[in-house]
Motif scaffolding. Structure first.
Motif, PDB file in Angstrom:
ATOM      1  N   PRO A   5      26.694 -21.170  -3.792  1.00 35.43           N
ATOM      2  CA  PRO A   5      25.589 -21.658  -4.629  1.00 35.43           C
ATOM      3  C   PRO A   5      24.397 -22.095  -3.791  1.00 35.43           C
ATOM      4  O   PRO A   5      24.568 -22.589  -2.669  1.00 35.43           O
ATOM      5  N   PRO A   6      23.191 -21.931  -4.299  1.00 36.70           N
ATOM      6  CA  PRO A   6      21.997 -22.353  -3.552  1.00 36.70           C
ATOM      7  C   PRO A   6      22.043 -23.846  -3.220  1.00 36.70           C
ATOM      8  O   PRO A   6      22.572 -24.649  -3.987  1.00 36.70           O
ATOM      9  N   PHE A   7      21.505 -24.194  -2.077  1.00 38.30           N
ATOM     10  CA  PHE A   7      21.373 -25.598  -1.709  1.00 38.30           C
ATOM     11  C   PHE A   7      20.146 -26.180  -2.403  1.00 38.30           C
ATOM     12  O   PHE A   7      19.179 -25.461  -2.699  1.00 38.30           O
ATOM     13  N   ASP A   8      20.165 -27.478  -2.622  1.00 34.72           N
ATOM     14  CA  ASP A   8      18.986 -28.138  -3.175  1.00 34.72           C
ATOM     15  C   ASP A   8      17.892 -28.177  -2.112  1.00 34.72           C
ATOM     16  O   ASP A   8      18.171 -28.065  -0.909  1.00 34.72           O
ATOM     17  N   GLN A  58      16.715 -18.040  -1.217  1.00 31.02           N
ATOM     18  CA  GLN A  58      17.585 -18.527  -2.297  1.00 31.02           C
ATOM     19  C   GLN A  58      17.076 -18.113  -3.666  1.00 31.02           C
ATOM     20  O   GLN A  58      17.864 -17.789  -4.558  1.00 31.02           O
ATOM     21  N   VAL A  59      15.769 -18.113  -3.823  1.00 28.12           N
ATOM     22  CA  VAL A  59      15.191 -17.675  -5.101  1.00 28.12           C
ATOM     23  C   VAL A  59      15.498 -16.200  -5.336  1.00 28.12           C
ATOM     24  O   VAL A  59      15.845 -15.778  -6.446  1.00 28.12           O
ATOM     25  N   THR A  60      15.415 -15.405  -4.283  1.00 24.68           N
ATOM     26  CA  THR A  60      15.615 -13.957  -4.400  1.00 24.68           C
ATOM     27  C   THR A  60      17.082 -13.595  -4.622  1.00 24.68           C
ATOM     28  O   THR A  60      17.414 -12.759  -5.459  1.00 24.68           O
ATOM     29  N   THR A  61      17.971 -14.227  -3.870  1.00 21.78           N
ATOM     30  CA  THR A  61      19.394 -13.848  -3.894  1.00 21.78           C
ATOM     31  C   THR A  61      20.251 -14.708  -4.813  1.00 21.78           C
ATOM     32  O   THR A  61      21.421 -14.395  -5.058  1.00 21.78           O
ATOM     33  N   LYS A  62      19.683 -15.818  -5.288  1.00 19.01           N
ATOM     34  CA  LYS A  62      20.419 -16.754  -6.150  1.00 19.01           C
ATOM     35  C   LYS A  62      21.646 -17.333  -5.434  1.00 19.01           C
ATOM     36  O   LYS A  62      22.627 -17.726  -6.072  1.00 19.01           O
ATOM     37  N   SER A  63      21.598 -17.399  -4.112  1.00 20.61           N
ATOM     38  CA  SER A  63      22.709 -17.957  -3.343  1.00 20.61           C
ATOM     39  C   SER A  63      22.185 -18.459  -2.001  1.00 20.61           C
ATOM     40  O   SER A  63      21.031 -18.217  -1.642  1.00 20.61           O
ATOM     41  N   ALA A  64      23.090 -19.156  -1.262  1.00 21.68           N
ATOM     42  CA  ALA A  64      22.749 -19.645   0.071  1.00 21.68           C
ATOM     43  C   ALA A  64      23.328 -18.761   1.165  1.00 21.68           C
ATOM     44  O   ALA A  64      23.321 -19.130   2.343  1.00 21.68           O
ATOM     45  N   ASN A  65      23.807 -17.579   0.786  1.00 23.39           N
ATOM     46  CA  ASN A  65      24.506 -16.725   1.750  1.00 23.39           C
ATOM     47  C   ASN A  65      23.650 -16.325   2.945  1.00 23.39           C
ATOM     48  O   ASN A  65      24.127 -16.294   4.077  1.00 23.39           O
TER      49      ASN A  65
END
Length: 273
Positions: A5-8, A58-65
């Protein structure tokens, strides 16, 4: 790796500030490219560049990977060959942030899930590791002499075991007596015929102090070394126990620093030299 999940934004900023101190602007650009991250931020400050790129990712991938992938490549241990302390500093600073999200970056350059810290104090304490906990205690160098490899591998169970073995080896070296455990202590620190002393043994107070030190040494063997040698590693309590045990062993080494060898068993029945 499954999507993390994306970080804040606050976490992203904290990570960016740690990474900004771990390399030059050129290094950052090179690793952005290696991780297919495009820097269009227009920022010049290192951490602000990283922060902007990470937030956009994070906006583009919807994740923190992509953030985690960048960290793995940018803080890869091989970048810090010959600079272990620098690597450990950055890793501990990073973990103080990640542990709040249930992640930890290991010495091997891999992420692991861990119990999520609930407070900043807990996160910082857990990220410090045993070596940082020992540093403010001015730990005796003889402790590190015998367990440095185990501490570097975060193998705290065996670090304490080796440090305790090292303590008794030092007693053998100082006294010249080849024995072990309680038998060694009884022979070396006998009140009537001691091999090593740190006071004159002329008063009851000095005799009591001498006996008390011997009891501490025997307790170290009975309470630390013997259980570790025969007990299962799964029962070990980890960093907190290790720091406390190693501090005790350090104190005993400092007392050994004060000891002198008694030539020809000159102490007899509590008498002085």
């Amino acid at each position: 790796m499954s999507a993390h999940p994306p970080f804040d934004p606050g976490t992203v900023e904290a990570i960016a500030k740690v990474l900004g101190e771990a390399g030059s602007g050129t290094d950052i650009s090179r690793y952005f490219k290696a991780n297919s991250l495009l820097d269009e931020s227009g920022e010049s400050t290192k951490w602000r560049r990283i922060n902007a790129v990470f937030l956009k990712s994070q906006v583009t991938t919807k994740s923190a990977n992509q953030i985690l992938a960048f960290i793995r490549s940018y803080l890869v241990p091989t970048r810090f060959v010959g600079k272990r302390d620098e690597f450990e500093h950055h890793r501990c600073e990073l973990n103080a942030v990640l542990i709040l999200h249930g992640l930890e970056y290991g010495k091997d350059g891999q992420f692991r899930h861990t119990t999520q810290a609930r407070t900043l104090d807990e996160a910082e304490a857990r990220a410090q590791g045993v070596r940082n906990k020992l540093a403010p205690r001015n730990t005796h160098p003889e402790v590190y002499k015998y367990c440095q490899p185990e501490l570097m591998q975060e193998n705290y169970f065996h670090a304490v075991f080796e440090a305790c073995k090292g303590l008794f080896q030092r007693i053998r070296d100082l006294s010249g007596i080849e024995a072990d455990g309680a038998n060694l202590i009884d022979r070396v620190f006998s009140v009537e015929k001691p091999s090593l002393v740190f006071n004159t043994l002329q008063t009851e107070t000095e005799k009591s102090e001498h006996k008390g030190f011997a009891q501490l040494l025997k307790g170290c063997s009975a309470a630390i070394r013997n259980p570790l040698a025969h007990g299962p590693k799964i029962l070990w309590q980890g960093e907190t126990d290790a720091a406390d045990y190693l501090t005790l062993i350090s104190m005993l080494h400092r007392k050994l620093d004060q000891c002198v060898k008694v030539p020809n068993q000159e102490y007899r029945h509590g008498g002085g030299v």
